[in-house]
Design a protein around this motif. Structure first.
Motif, PDB file in Angstrom:
ATOM      1  N   VAL A   1       1.785   0.255  10.631  1.00 20.45           N
ATOM      2  CA  VAL A   1       0.752   1.220  10.252  1.00 20.45           C
ATOM      3  C   VAL A   1       1.217   2.040   9.050  1.00 20.45           C
ATOM      4  O   VAL A   1       2.402   2.050   8.716  1.00 20.45           O
ATOM      5  CB  VAL A   1       0.407   2.208  11.400  1.00 20.45           C
ATOM      6  N   ILE A   2       0.257   2.725   8.462  1.00 16.30           N
ATOM      7  CA  ILE A   2       0.542   3.794   7.509  1.00 16.30           C
ATOM      8  C   ILE A   2      -0.162   5.026   8.066  1.00 16.30           C
ATOM      9  O   ILE A   2      -1.368   5.011   8.332  1.00 16.30           O
ATOM     10  CB  ILE A   2       0.016   3.487   6.096  1.00 16.30           C
TER      11      ILE A   2
ATOM     12  N   VAL B   9     -13.407  10.422   0.968  1.00 16.95           N
ATOM     13  CA  VAL B   9     -13.337   9.057   0.441  1.00 16.95           C
ATOM     14  C   VAL B   9     -13.103   9.011  -1.064  1.00 16.95           C
ATOM     15  O   VAL B   9     -12.882   7.937  -1.610  1.00 16.95           O
ATOM     16  CB  VAL B   9     -14.603   8.239   0.801  1.00 16.95           C
ATOM     17  N   ASP B  10     -13.141  10.153  -1.713  1.00 18.19           N
ATOM     18  CA  ASP B  10     -12.849  10.189  -3.145  1.00 18.19           C
ATOM     19  C   ASP B  10     -11.358  10.381  -3.427  1.00 18.19           C
ATOM     20  O   ASP B  10     -10.949  10.479  -4.582  1.00 18.19           O
ATOM     21  CB  ASP B  10     -13.646  11.313  -3.825  1.00 18.19           C
ATOM     22  N   SER B  11     -10.547  10.431  -2.375  1.00 20.12           N
ATOM     23  CA  SER B  11      -9.111  10.628  -2.580  1.00 20.12           C
ATOM     24  C   SER B  11      -8.479   9.374  -3.176  1.00 20.12           C
ATOM     25  O   SER B  11      -9.003   8.269  -3.062  1.00 20.12           O
ATOM     26  CB  SER B  11      -8.427  10.974  -1.260  1.00 20.12           C
ATOM     27  N   ALA B  12      -7.349   9.579  -3.803  1.00 23.00           N
ATOM     28  CA  ALA B  12      -6.645   8.464  -4.440  1.00 23.00           C
ATOM     29  C   ALA B  12      -6.273   7.380  -3.432  1.00 23.00           C
ATOM     30  O   ALA B  12      -6.487   6.186  -3.681  1.00 23.00           O
ATOM     31  CB  ALA B  12      -5.395   8.985  -5.156  1.00 23.00           C
ATOM     32  N   PHE B  13      -5.719   7.766  -2.277  1.00 27.94           N
ATOM     33  CA  PHE B  13      -5.307   6.740  -1.320  1.00 27.94           C
ATOM     34  C   PHE B  13      -6.511   6.039  -0.705  1.00 27.94           C
ATOM     35  O   PHE B  13      -6.467   4.837  -0.450  1.00 27.94           O
ATOM     36  CB  PHE B  13      -4.404   7.312  -0.224  1.00 27.94           C
ATOM     37  N   SER B  14      -7.583   6.746  -0.492  1.00 31.63           N
ATOM     38  CA  SER B  14      -8.798   6.122   0.035  1.00 31.63           C
ATOM     39  C   SER B  14      -9.276   5.027  -0.912  1.00 31.63           C
ATOM     40  O   SER B  14      -9.649   3.929  -0.474  1.00 31.63           O
ATOM     41  CB  SER B  14      -9.895   7.171   0.227  1.00 31.63           C
ATOM     42  N   LYS B  15      -9.253   5.295  -2.196  1.00 32.72           N
ATOM     43  CA  LYS B  15      -9.694   4.304  -3.190  1.00 32.72           C
ATOM     44  C   LYS B  15      -8.751   3.105  -3.238  1.00 32.72           C
ATOM     45  O   LYS B  15      -9.192   1.967  -3.378  1.00 32.72           O
ATOM     46  CB  LYS B  15      -9.815   4.957  -4.560  1.00 32.72           C
TER      47      LYS B  15
ATOM     48  N   VAL C 285      -1.417  12.639   1.914  1.00 35.21           N
ATOM     49  CA  VAL C 285      -0.019  12.331   2.185  1.00 35.21           C
ATOM     50  C   VAL C 285       0.023  11.119   3.099  1.00 35.21           C
ATOM     51  O   VAL C 285      -0.847  10.953   3.962  1.00 35.21           O
ATOM     52  CB  VAL C 285       0.755  13.518   2.819  1.00 35.21           C
ATOM     53  N   ILE C 286       0.993  10.253   2.876  1.00 34.53           N
ATOM     54  CA  ILE C 286       1.146   9.066   3.712  1.00 34.53           C
ATOM     55  C   ILE C 286       2.592   8.935   4.157  1.00 34.53           C
ATOM     56  O   ILE C 286       3.496   9.489   3.532  1.00 34.53           O
ATOM     57  CB  ILE C 286       0.692   7.768   3.001  1.00 34.53           C
TER      58      ILE C 286
ATOM     59  N   LEU D 269       0.827  -1.211   0.000  1.00 28.69           N
ATOM     60  CA  LEU D 269       0.000   0.000   0.000  1.00 28.69           C
ATOM     61  C   LEU D 269       0.864   1.266   0.000  1.00 28.69           C
ATOM     62  O   LEU D 269       0.547   2.238  -0.686  1.00 28.69           O
ATOM     63  CB  LEU D 269      -0.939   0.005   1.206  1.00 28.69           C
ATOM     64  N   THR D 270       1.952   1.242   0.751  1.00 28.35           N
ATOM     65  CA  THR D 270       2.864   2.386   0.768  1.00 28.35           C
ATOM     66  C   THR D 270       3.435   2.617  -0.630  1.00 28.35           C
ATOM     67  O   THR D 270       3.501   3.755  -1.105  1.00 28.35           O
ATOM     68  CB  THR D 270       3.989   2.175   1.796  1.00 28.35           C
ATOM     69  N   GLY D 271       3.812   1.547  -1.293  1.00 33.15           N
ATOM     70  CA  GLY D 271       4.323   1.665  -2.661  1.00 33.15           C
ATOM     71  C   GLY D 271       3.268   2.190  -3.625  1.00 33.15           C
ATOM     72  O   GLY D 271       3.556   3.040  -4.474  1.00 33.15           O
ATOM     73  N   LEU D 272       2.040   1.704  -3.500  1.00 33.38           N
ATOM     74  CA  LEU D 272       0.957   2.164  -4.369  1.00 33.38           C
ATOM     75  C   LEU D 272       0.618   3.628  -4.127  1.00 33.38           C
ATOM     76  O   LEU D 272       0.096   4.302  -5.015  1.00 33.38           O
ATOM     77  CB  LEU D 272      -0.285   1.298  -4.171  1.00 33.38           C
TER      78      LEU D 272
END
Length: 182
Positions: free
Chosen positions: A141-142, A152-158, A134-135, A121-124
């Motif tokens: 954890v992340i 919830v429409d954010s890229a990381f949320s998806k 930002v992550i 997930l960190t890589g994605l």
């Protein structure tokens, strides 16, 4: 034997038709022999003590499996949890790397029970738009800061919401985590 305090972070309750009352959730944990059981909010957060002297039963992986099985049997859904010791949760909250009070942003922590999934997930999330998401990786954890207007429409949320991650991850707002520690 001194009790060890844990927090069970349940995934997917009181959403998508899986309704569990906090009182019923607490009762289940007590029937498993846990003490000092406290639910926080209605989104699947349980703080409890494990006082067993049986070394196998104190093992976090065994506790996790026992709780997940009990949840499946009692409430009839495909239950997944992330189990965190209270000292580890304190360390996670203290290490939040972003400005948790930043106006217009949500401070989140994505917990995982599989470090390989968190690394994936960190890589994605390596090419996120920093104006929205930002992550930063942490221990199991992340850390995630998300602009409220995007939500919830954010890229990381998806990315994090994909079905393949449901059995090993769950997300909590930093404010909820502080309530669990209070």
């Amino acid at each position: 034997m001194a009790a060890k305090r844990y927090v069970a972070l349940l995934r997917g309750i009181n959403v998508n038709g899986v309704k569990i009352l906090s009182v019923d959730l607490a009762e289940l944990f007590r029937t498993l022999g846990f003490t000092e059981v406290k639910t926080v909010l209605a989104s699947g957060n349980v703080r409890f003590d494990s006082e067993t002297t049986d070394a196998a039963a104190r093992d976090a992986a065994t506790l996790k499996a026992t709780i997940e099985t009990a949840l499946r049997e009692r409430f009839g859904y495909d239950a997944w949890i992330v189990l965190v010791s209270l000292p580890d949760l304190e360390a996670v909250v203290e290490a939040f790397p972003f400005d948790a009070e930043r106006d217009g942003w949500h401070p989140y922590v994505l917990f995982g029970s599989d470090d390989a999934v968190l690394a994936e997930l960190t890589g994605l999330g390596s090419d996120l738009d920093a104006a929205d998401d930002v992550i930063a990786p942490g221990k199991h954890v992340i850390y995630w800061h998300n602009r409220r207007d995007v939500g919830v429409d954010s890229a990381f949320s998806k990315i994090a919401a994909k079905a393949r991650y449901r059995s090993t991850t769950t997300n909590r707002n930093l404010r909820t985590l502080r309530k669990l520690l209070a």
